[in-house]
Design an enzyme around this catalytic site. Structure first.
Site, PDB file in Angstrom:
ATOM      1  N   CYS A  16     -43.132 -10.660 -23.865  1.00 28.62           N
ATOM      2  CA  CYS A  16     -42.775  -8.390 -23.270  1.00 28.62           C
ATOM      3  C   CYS A  16     -42.110  -8.560 -24.349  1.00 28.62           C
ATOM      4  O   CYS A  16     -42.360  -7.034 -24.050  1.00 28.62           O
ATOM      5  CB  CYS A  16     -41.823  -8.671 -22.434  1.00 28.62           C
ATOM      6  SG  CYS A  16     -42.709 -10.095 -21.318  1.00 28.62           S
ATOM      7  N   ASP A  17     -41.097  -8.380 -24.524  1.00 27.26           N
ATOM      8  CA  ASP A  17     -40.155  -7.677 -25.548  1.00 27.26           C
ATOM      9  C   ASP A  17     -40.472  -8.085 -26.833  1.00 27.26           C
ATOM     10  O   ASP A  17     -39.143  -7.814 -27.804  1.00 27.26           O
ATOM     11  CB  ASP A  17     -38.927  -8.335 -24.734  1.00 27.26           C
ATOM     12  CG  ASP A  17     -39.191  -7.313 -23.756  1.00 27.26           C
ATOM     13  OD1 ASP A  17     -39.280  -6.943 -22.924  1.00 27.26           O
ATOM     14  OD2 ASP A  17     -37.812  -8.201 -23.146  1.00 27.26           O
ATOM     15  N   CYS A  64     -38.931 -12.864 -22.388  1.00 23.26           N
ATOM     16  CA  CYS A  64     -39.418 -12.957 -22.509  1.00 23.26           C
ATOM     17  C   CYS A  64     -40.574 -12.765 -23.926  1.00 23.26           C
ATOM     18  O   CYS A  64     -40.271 -11.652 -24.061  1.00 23.26           O
ATOM     19  CB  CYS A  64     -40.121 -12.304 -20.900  1.00 23.26           C
ATOM     20  SG  CYS A  64     -42.345 -12.214 -21.748  1.00 23.26           S
TER      21      CYS A  64
END
Ligand code: NAP
Length: 325
Positions: free
Chosen positions: A147-148, A144
């Site tokens: 997300c990261d 993701c």
């Protein structure tokens, strides 16, 4: 012996547990069948159990570890009377009412009958299946970018895949990374023309064609990838600290095939703007019905919608039932 519930929630990621908090607070004593730890991609708590730090879930300015967030959500659901069972549903029968749910032997009597069901079984990111990928998930290997990506400022990183997801992830990652190498197993992209052109025009993106990741190398975190050229069989090192796997997702909907309407891709269909499925009294929330946003916070939001939809549906159902008797 078969037990009866007003609400049964199948799945325990952010969607299922948010639905549990809301239905528990509505005094519906929900049963949450969480799933069982069986593999890295299919376990109670969902995909956040495979994540390290989560920095974009509102309310945690310092960030929170994915498993800690899920422990907190479980505790919050239990505080209001949700009952959580770490077991797996083996069969559902949704063409009878009350709905029937089996845990364990699918040929035995149903384990639970339920007036309403909330499906929150999530989705899995497809993984490459190379030796060290699972060990380094959350330590440089990610599924993701939203997300990261932030953790890879000024780093050299790689994305594997040739579809729209891979292009989208790579383009997003150029906001942070120094370079993004897209590794694709063929020499033409599957991605739509517009996404492919955007990626090709980006100075930070380069392509490794006809190539696959043979392994991920690193003790504590990703240090490099072993790349195999699929035409020559030649292996080489690619020095990157991040690998984003973007080769597609698979919703966990096998249990519902032939019973709930789904897209060709397997995602459950819900009535737009609601969590209602094609069966009255059955609701779906989270990634199992969302191939677009796939975030913990959107899953939690849709879990709340499912709980409210179920609560209202149950009220009308009991009202009609009382009137009829
Ligand atoms: P996808 O279209 O199925 O693409 C998956 C890609 O991963 C393909 O290029 C495939 O290679 C590659 N792949 C699959 N298994 C692999 C493996 N084991 N090793 C190496 N590579 C592998 O999946 P997606 O990109 O997630 O997209 C899913 C759907 O969502 C599509 O309809 C897409 O258009 C849509 N989507 C749209 C957007 C957007 O419009 N912004 C964004 C994301 C997704 P091959 O090409 O060789 O098969």
């Amino acid at each position: 012996m078969t037990e009866h519930r007003q609400v049964t929630i199948i799945g325990s990621g952010p969607a299922g547990l948010t639905a549990a908090v809301y239905t528990a607070r509505a005094n519906l004593a929900p049963l949450v069948i969480e799933g069982e730890p069986s593999s890295t991609s299919d376990q109670p708590g969902g995909q956040l159990m495979l994540t390290t730090e989560v920095e974009n879930f509102p309310g945690f300015p310092e960030g929170v570890m994915g498993p800690d967030l899920m422990t907190r959500m479980r505790a919050q659901a239990e505080r209001f009377g949700a009952e959580l069972r770490t077991l797996k549903v083996t069969k559902v029968q949704l063409d009878v009412h009350p709905f029937q749910i089996w845990i364990g032997d699918p040929n035995a009597e149903p384990t639970v009958t339920s007036d309403s069901v909330i499906v929150a079984t999530g989705a899995q990111s497809l993984m490459l299946g190379v030796p060290n990928e699972a060990r380094l998930l959350g330590y440089g290997v990610s599924t993701c970018a939203t997300c990261d990506g932030f953790f890879f400022r000024d780093r050299d990183i790689a994305v594997v895949g040739g579809g729209d997801s891979a292009m989208e992830e790579a383009l997003f990652l150029t906001k942070f990374a120094r370079t993004v190498t897209i590794i694709h197993r063929r020499d033409t992209l599957r991605a739509s023309r517009i996404m492919a052109e955007r990626a090709e025009a980006n100075d930070k993106i380069r392509f490794l064609w006809n190539s696959t990741v043979a392994d991920v190398v690193g003790e504590q975190a990703v240090e490099k990838l072993i790349i195999e050229n699929l035409q020559t069989g030649e292996r080489s090192d690619l020095a990157v600290t991040g690998l984003f796997v973007a080769i597609g997702h698979r919703p966990n909907t096998d249990l519902f095939k032939g019973q709930l309407d789904m897209e060709d891709s397997g995602y459950l269909r819900t009535v737009p703007g609601t969590s209602r499925t094609n069966i009255e009294g059955v609701f779906a929330c989270g990634d199992v019905q969302d191939s677009t946003y796939r975030q913990a916070i959107t899953a939690a939001g849709s879990g709340c919608m499912a709980a409210i939809d179920a609560e209202r549906w149950l009220e009308a159902f009991h009202h009609a039932h009382a009137a009829a008797t």
